[in-house]
Write a protein that holds these residues in place. Structure first.
Motif, PDB file in Angstrom:
ATOM      1  N   ASN A 309       0.832  -1.193   0.000  1.00  0.00           N
ATOM      2  CA  ASN A 309       0.000   0.000   0.000  1.00  0.00           C
ATOM      3  C   ASN A 309       0.871   1.249   0.000  1.00  0.00           C
ATOM      4  OD1 ASN A 309      -2.610  -1.275   0.182  1.00  0.00           O
ATOM      5  ND2 ASN A 309      -2.110  -1.801   2.300  1.00  0.00           N
ATOM      6  N   VAL A 310       0.478   2.232  -0.786  1.00  0.00           N
ATOM      7  CA  VAL A 310       1.243   3.471  -0.922  1.00  0.00           C
ATOM      8  C   VAL A 310       0.510   4.602  -0.208  1.00  0.00           C
ATOM      9  CG1 VAL A 310       2.215   5.149  -2.552  1.00  0.00           C
ATOM     10  CG2 VAL A 310       2.163   2.706  -3.146  1.00  0.00           C
ATOM     11  N   ARG A 327       0.730  -3.710  -6.139  1.00  0.00           N
ATOM     12  CA  ARG A 327       0.328  -4.961  -6.774  1.00  0.00           C
ATOM     13  C   ARG A 327      -0.681  -4.711  -7.889  1.00  0.00           C
ATOM     14  NH1 ARG A 327      -0.031  -8.247  -1.047  1.00  0.00           N
ATOM     15  NH2 ARG A 327       1.884  -9.484  -1.289  1.00  0.00           N
ATOM     16  N   ASP A 328      -1.377  -3.615  -7.796  1.00  0.00           N
ATOM     17  CA  ASP A 328      -2.379  -3.277  -8.801  1.00  0.00           C
ATOM     18  C   ASP A 328      -1.818  -2.372  -9.895  1.00  0.00           C
ATOM     19  OD1 ASP A 328      -4.307  -4.640  -7.252  1.00  0.00           O
ATOM     20  OD2 ASP A 328      -4.638  -2.836  -6.034  1.00  0.00           O
ATOM     21  N   ARG A 329      -0.849  -1.541  -9.500  1.00  0.00           N
ATOM     22  CA  ARG A 329      -0.314  -0.556 -10.422  1.00  0.00           C
ATOM     23  C   ARG A 329       1.084  -0.163  -9.946  1.00  0.00           C
ATOM     24  NH1 ARG A 329      -3.253   5.292 -11.445  1.00  0.00           N
ATOM     25  NH2 ARG A 329      -2.171   5.861 -13.384  1.00  0.00           N
ATOM     26  N   PRO A 330       2.083  -0.077 -10.816  1.00  0.00           N
ATOM     27  CA  PRO A 330       3.439   0.239 -10.369  1.00  0.00           C
ATOM     28  C   PRO A 330       3.506   1.549  -9.578  1.00  0.00           C
ATOM     29  CG  PRO A 330       3.452  -0.471 -12.655  1.00  0.00           C
ATOM     30  CD  PRO A 330       2.007  -0.317 -12.263  1.00  0.00           C
ATOM     31  N   TRP A 335       2.519   7.350  -8.354  1.00  0.00           N
ATOM     32  CA  TRP A 335       3.118   8.581  -7.832  1.00  0.00           C
ATOM     33  C   TRP A 335       3.064   9.726  -8.844  1.00  0.00           C
ATOM     34  CZ3 TRP A 335       3.709   9.127  -2.903  1.00  0.00           C
ATOM     35  CH2 TRP A 335       4.404  10.222  -2.405  1.00  0.00           C
ATOM     36  N   ASN A 336       3.063   9.399 -10.099  1.00  0.00           N
ATOM     37  CA  ASN A 336       3.070  10.431 -11.139  1.00  0.00           C
ATOM     38  C   ASN A 336       1.700  10.691 -11.745  1.00  0.00           C
ATOM     39  OD1 ASN A 336       5.945  11.047 -11.136  1.00  0.00           O
ATOM     40  ND2 ASN A 336       6.225   8.982 -11.952  1.00  0.00           N
TER      41      ASN A 336
END
Length: 399
Positions: A309-310, A327-330, A335-336
């Motif tokens: 989790n981010v 795990r779902d999206r890099p 972040w961008n």
């Protein structure tokens, strides 16, 4: 992050910062905050498992907290590949206790191979001479070791573990012998505030190259004890005055001082330098202006927990602050993503701040303090930071 030592010697720091301003070459860690680089330092909770169960742990970690859902080694290496492609300057391995993750040496070496600098945030109790040698050989460049007091009686009470103080203190000797730079991390509260000066002296005697003071944030078990342990305005300013005095007494090349989790600390620092007619005052102002509003969360700092989790920072770990999951999206895509509502809010927060912060003359410097504290107190992301002591004389505190 309020870098007291660098601001006290700002004329030399400004010239070094200008050299690295655009981040074309590798930027030394001590200049990253001022460098203008917007690629974040990543605080990575490798595991929730810990051998201690500390009263104020922001992650609520402990011996029984390991999760089967933590990132696998393969997932972790894929994450590192993504960080390397994004030219992330620094990864800080934290936890839980990161040394309990069996593949930590593999992950550290993989970061090194991919050109990513690494540091370690640890309670220090597991660092023996042999472990310190592994820290060094794996490429980890710095170990921040937590100490909550200058005596076993105080430290072990916070850590809820007899003998923790003795092992944490011994870790400094092991790290220094192995050639690993290390420093003290302290969370200051009502229960250990009287330890501050003696703990600074102990850190200096142990050979710590850094003394980093954290303020309590209502997160994890820190939420349960927040009202009981949080300092008053006058206690905060007294602690900041002590750090300022010690930073002037101890040579910068021996130990640097900084505080974390209260961007408004820079106001006390500037006012102290003004009273001293410091020749470095203007340079300090220039350095602080490069931070664009103090708090780095969601911009120069990111947190990834043990399950991928981010979050905008390691203290913004509530569901409402979840950015996404790697795990779902890099991570780089998350972040961008300029449309991400959480990141957009953190990055544009200064225009939304309400309460006393909105009319404060120092808003452009501190950016309204800590949004996590504001949300925890009022449920309003735009509310004032209840920890701010600036101009608060209700209990004798002044900035």
């Amino acid at each position: 992050m309020n870098r007291i030592t660098q601001c006290l010697h700002a004329r030399g720091t400004v010239s070094a910062v200008m050299k690295h301003r655009h981040g074309k070459d590798a930027v030394p860690g001590r200049y990253l905050a001022f460098s203008g680089i917007r690629r974040p330092v990543v605080f990575w909770n490798l595991t929730d498992r810990c051998n201690l169960s500390c009263t104020h742990c922001y992650a609520s970690s402990g011996p029984g907290c390991g999760s089967e859902d933590e990132l696998t080694t393969a997932e972790a290496r894929e994450f590192i590949d993504d960080l390397a492609a994004s030219k992330i300057p620094l990864v800080i391995f934290t936890g839980g206790e990161p040394l309990l993750r069996p593949d930590i040496w593999d992950l550290a070496e993989y970061c090194k191979t991919n050109g990513i600098k690494t540091a370690l945030s640890t309670n220090g109790t597991l660092i023996t001479d042999e472990v310190a040698e592994q820290i060094k050989s794996s490429g980890i460049e710095y170990a921040g070791i937590s100490l909550d007091g200058s005596t076993a009686a105080v430290h072990d009470r916070f850590r809820n573990t007899p003998g923790a103080f003795e092992r944490s203190v011994a870790a400094f000797s092991s790290c220094i012998s192995a050639g690993v730079r290390c420093g003290v991390r302290l969370t200051l509260t009502r229960d250990n505030q009287e330890e501050l000066e003696t703990l600074v002296d102990l850190a200096h005697a142990l050979g710590a190259s850094r003394f980093c003071l954290y303020w309590l944030v209502p997160c994890g078990r820190g939420s349960d004890s927040y009202d009981r342990l949080q300092l008053s305005a006058s206690e905060v300013t007294r602690a900041l005055s002590t750090l300022y005095r010690k930073a002037k007494e101890i040579p910068a090349e021996e130990m640097e001082f900084l505080t974390v989790d209260a961007p408004q600390d820079c106001i006390h620092l500037l006012q102290s330098m003004e009273r001293d007619a410091s020749p470095d005052l203007q340079g300090a102002r220039e350095l602080l202006s490069t931070l664009n509003g103090g708090c780095s969360a969601g911009e120069r700092v990111a947190n990834v927990d043990a399950r991928g989790n981010v979050y905008p920072c390691q203290f913004a770990r509530l569901p409402v602050f979840l950015v996404g999951n790697i795990r779902d999206r890099p991570f780089s895509e998350l972040w961008n993503d300029d449309t991400n509502p959480v990141l957009s809010r953190f990055r544009k927060k200064s225009g939304e701040i309400q309460g006393k912060c909105r009319s404060c003359a120092y808003l452009s410097l501190c950016g309204g303090g800590c949004r996590v504290r504001a949300y925890a107190r009022s449920g309003d992301f735009t509310g004032e930071d209840p920890f701010c002591y600036v101009g608060d004389s209700s209990d004798g505190g002044t900035a």
